[in-house]
Design an enzyme around this catalytic site. Structure first.
Site, short mmCIF file in Angstrom:
data_model
loop_
_atom_site.label_atom_id
_atom_site.label_comp_id
_atom_site.label_asym_id
_atom_site.label_seq_id
_atom_site.Cartn_x
_atom_site.Cartn_y
_atom_site.Cartn_z
N CYS A 1 -9.45 8.81 1.61
CA CYS A 1 -10.67 8.94 2.43
C CYS A 1 -11.60 10.00 1.84
O CYS A 1 -11.14 10.96 1.21
CB CYS A 1 -10.29 9.30 3.87
SG CYS A 1 -9.85 7.87 4.90
N HIS B 1 -10.67 -15.13 -15.45
CA HIS B 1 -10.21 -15.68 -14.17
C HIS B 1 -9.52 -14.61 -13.35
O HIS B 1 -9.19 -13.54 -13.87
CB HIS B 1 -9.27 -16.87 -14.40
CG HIS B 1 -8.07 -16.55 -15.23
ND1 HIS B 1 -8.08 -16.61 -16.61
CD2 HIS B 1 -6.83 -16.15 -14.89
CE1 HIS B 1 -6.89 -16.28 -17.08
NE2 HIS B 1 -6.10 -15.99 -16.05
N SER C 1 1.12 1.66 -0.97
CA SER C 1 1.60 2.77 -0.14
C SER C 1 0.48 3.38 0.70
O SER C 1 0.71 4.33 1.41
CB SER C 1 2.25 3.83 -1.02
OG SER C 1 1.35 4.29 -1.99
N HIS D 1 -11.59 3.67 5.96
CA HIS D 1 -10.14 3.54 5.89
C HIS D 1 -9.64 2.21 6.47
O HIS D 1 -8.60 1.69 6.08
CB HIS D 1 -9.52 4.72 6.66
CG HIS D 1 -8.04 4.81 6.57
ND1 HIS D 1 -7.38 5.24 5.44
CD2 HIS D 1 -7.06 4.51 7.48
CE1 HIS D 1 -6.07 5.22 5.65
NE2 HIS D 1 -5.84 4.78 6.87
N HIS E 1 -8.14 -0.28 -1.68
CA HIS E 1 -8.30 0.21 -3.05
C HIS E 1 -7.60 -0.71 -4.03
O HIS E 1 -6.70 -1.46 -3.68
CB HIS E 1 -7.74 1.63 -3.19
CG HIS E 1 -6.24 1.70 -3.13
ND1 HIS E 1 -5.50 1.55 -1.97
CD2 HIS E 1 -5.32 1.88 -4.12
CE1 HIS E 1 -4.21 1.65 -2.23
NE2 HIS E 1 -4.05 1.85 -3.54
N ASN F 1 -2.94 -4.21 -5.21
CA ASN F 1 -1.75 -4.51 -4.40
C ASN F 1 -2.17 -4.31 -2.96
O ASN F 1 -2.55 -3.20 -2.58
CB ASN F 1 -0.60 -3.56 -4.72
CG ASN F 1 -0.05 -3.77 -6.12
OD1 ASN F 1 0.00 -4.90 -6.61
ND2 ASN F 1 0.36 -2.69 -6.76
N GLN G 1 -6.53 -0.85 -8.55
CA GLN G 1 -6.15 0.02 -9.66
C GLN G 1 -6.60 -0.58 -10.99
O GLN G 1 -6.88 -1.78 -11.08
CB GLN G 1 -4.63 0.17 -9.72
CG GLN G 1 -4.01 0.88 -8.55
CD GLN G 1 -2.56 1.26 -8.86
OE1 GLN G 1 -2.27 1.85 -9.89
NE2 GLN G 1 -1.66 0.91 -7.97
N SER H 1 11.25 -27.56 2.28
CA SER H 1 10.49 -26.71 3.20
C SER H 1 11.00 -26.82 4.63
O SER H 1 10.59 -26.07 5.50
CB SER H 1 9.00 -27.03 3.11
OG SER H 1 8.79 -28.41 3.08
N CYS I 1 -5.11 10.64 4.91
CA CYS I 1 -5.20 9.65 3.83
C CYS I 1 -5.74 10.31 2.56
O CYS I 1 -6.79 10.95 2.60
CB CYS I 1 -6.12 8.50 4.26
SG CYS I 1 -6.62 7.44 2.89
N HIS J 1 -5.72 2.26 2.93
CA HIS J 1 -7.14 2.43 2.57
C HIS J 1 -7.46 1.43 1.46
O HIS J 1 -6.76 1.37 0.46
CB HIS J 1 -7.39 3.87 2.10
CG HIS J 1 -8.83 4.21 2.03
ND1 HIS J 1 -9.43 5.16 2.81
CD2 HIS J 1 -9.84 3.68 1.28
CE1 HIS J 1 -10.72 5.22 2.53
NE2 HIS J 1 -10.99 4.33 1.60
#
Ligand SMILES: O=P(O)(O)O[C@H]1O[C@H](CO)[C@@H](O)[C@H](O)[C@H]1O
Ligand SMILES: O=P(O)(O)O[C@H]1O[C@H](CO)[C@@H](O)[C@H](O)[C@H]1O
Lengths: 349, 349
Positions: A55, A298, A163, A115, A168, A155, A170, A29, A52, A166
């Site tokens: 939105c 988990h 990308s 947003h 969110h 993500n 999936q 490190s 967006c 906002h």
């Protein structure tokens, strides 16, 4: 020769959940970094952005118009990697060229109409709303005969391929069980068969005894840096009670889940005083009609940053061709996360 | 319903070398991209850079001074992840907290004294010099009783975690066999046992029959996009003759290896007209004292770019929690690579 000390000497660790190993090089490190610097994203965003596609009230790329939603909002991904009506078929040439059709569903979950919020900036009640959507979605999709696995994930941050800022997540739900949960099924089933308890029940007992890698605890949940963490500040969020999926949680456990998610993501943002990027997701029992008593619900958090807001860990040459590798130890990472303030840095200034 | 067509419909493919699966979503390559843009690196660099720790005659971070080398130059990594004198030991708490000491060697291989060259810009004789170093290093390290696997690789480009543009690769050689070659050993051994020929011999025969995924061929080598490619323009470089490691190659085969590496990396640079980033490396038999007749030497190229010099593929949420996923098919990628000019773009302007 010095005695072997996992906090100082190069070693491999075993991932009990997947059966795989990683290389840990604590002494490394200290090396200087002259490589790529990540760009940090703007701290200030408007509460509503007319460009967006997530939105409320805006038109998406596919042409659909979002309703004027006030809490969470779920829709079918306009560019889903999986589709329900895909033709069926297989290829097998000499056992070496093998393919099979895959079908499924891709959905997007907006966490908030705002947003400019992310999970750590949302209040507990709003995060509980997200947990409730996960429960409903898992129940609905998991009940479908054509869906045998439901992957819920987020993500966060451009560096994690997100990308749209906002807030969110999936869902990719599909006919087959993907590789990662399949490995975890094998490991958990072998352990359950031998011990009659879930692997993560016993693992949690050990972690609570040692305390070294525990980051946060509440009445129903523990967040810790797993013994086998690959990413620098990777964490595993575990319910104390052995449940195989999120639909089995009590109301109190769901509240406590929302609370620990808020507390953990606040620590993450506070670490480098930026909106901390990660990919995170739930791992739950396959929805293949079997009971899967071995499975212990988990959530994994895989954040890429290593030293600062702009210096990440790269999983490249050796990691792609050999084994995952890390420099700072899981114990050191847990200690740093544990010592961070419980209040979001934006709220203290 | 339409007939299943792997060039159009979502499917999973099987990686015969590792036994793992990936998700292919050909229809998804049309989705718009509003996410992270990679920064491209400057095209012009000096032939010698006084601040570069790899240029001839310069002092490195560790204090050592590079000799005035004129071809290749190998030295022990000043910040190696593996060290030869690491203390020995193991941890095992309930089968769940398991670690073992690891030892090994880390080396750096400078490909050329010239700071501003990369493999595709070097001439064949110079690349042959690099191949010869790989041969010597594998022979020397593989003969050591404390080294059971030798991983030779290159990280090229900042996006692949490379911190110095001076053309160089690395070697990480160690006591245990890492996960990736271990999986390939299992798959190749099972195939060899059953068929009496190497898996990659038969795979190559099929690929040469189908031709769809072949990018380049010469008398001794083939470069192709494997049926199970994960990265958009991933390739596999294979000797036609079944050899288990690089020391078994004839002089002619080594020349032909240098030639196909030059030809392939020129195609890569020409694809988006930039110095194309990738991680690449050789996979060879473990040096654990066994013969490993099942092993078939090969080289993997894992390049991250997807659509342009600035838009990469992200292996994030679903990929980390589920399976690797790709949009463009291996067949489409091979066709694009095949149709590129054989002359480096910098030489045509
Ligand atoms: O050894 P380097 O070039 O400093 O480091 C690079 O390659 C290593 C081996 O793949 C990785 O572990 C590092 O994350 C990466 O930055
Ligand atoms: O679906 P998105 O957000 O457009 O895309 C992102 O997440 C997907 C699932 O992890 C990845 O396959 C993509 O590479 C990434 O950019």
């Amino acid at each position: 020769m010095a005695e072997f000390d996992i906090t100082e000497h190069p070693h491999r660790r075993y991932n009990a959940l997947t059966g795989e190993w990683l290389l840990v090089s604590p002494h490394r490190s200290k090396r200087p970094w002259q490589g790529q610097q990540e760009t940090t994203e703007p701290e200030q965003r408007p509460a509503y952005d007319s460009t967006c596609y997530l939105c409320p009230g805006n038109t998406r790329a596919g042409g659909a118009v979002n309703p004027p939603y006030t809490g969470t909002f779920v829709f079918d991904n306009d560019f889903a990697a999986l589709t329900a009506d895909a033709p069926v078929g297989t290829v097998n040439v000499g056992g070496l060229l093998r393919a099979e059709a895959e079908s499924g569903v891709g959905r997007v979950i907006c966490f908030s109409p705002r947003h400019n919020l992310t999970l750590p900036e949302m209040d507990e009640a709003a995060i509980r709303g997200v947990v409730d959507v996960w429960v409903e979605q898992f129940r609905e999709l998991g009940a479908r005969p054509d869906i045998n696995y439901v992957q819920i994930f987020e993500n966060k941050g451009q560096v994690m391929g997100c990308s749209n800022p906002h807030p969110h997540g999936q869902i990719w739900a599909q006919r087959t069980v993907p590789g990662e949960p399949a490995k975890e099924t094998v490991q958990q089933a072998a352990y359950f068969q031998e011990h009659g308890r879930s692997l993560l029940t016993d693992y949690l007992t050990l972690e609570l005894q040692e305390q070294q890698r525990v980051v946060l605890e509440n009445a129903h949940w523990v967040a810790l840096v797993p013994y086998w963490a690959v990413w620098p500040f990777e964490t595993l969020v575990l319910p104390r009670r052995h449940v195989t999926d999120i639909t089995q949680l009590s109301d109190e456990e769901k509240d406590a889940f929302a609370s620990i998610l808020q507390q953990l993501t606040i620590r993450y943002d506070n670490l480098f005083q930026i909106s901390f990027p990660y990919s995170a997701g739930l791992h739950q029992r396959p929805t293949d009609g079997q009971e899967h008593p071995e499975w212990h619900l988990h959530m994994h958090f895989y954040p890429p940053l290593l030293r600062s807001a702009t210096v990440r860990k790269f999983m490249v040459g050796y990691e792609m061709l050999g084994d995952p590798q890390r420099d700072i130890t899981p114990e050191a990472a847990a200690q740093r996360l544990r010592e961070l303030p419980a209040v979001h840095y934006k709220q203290t200034v």
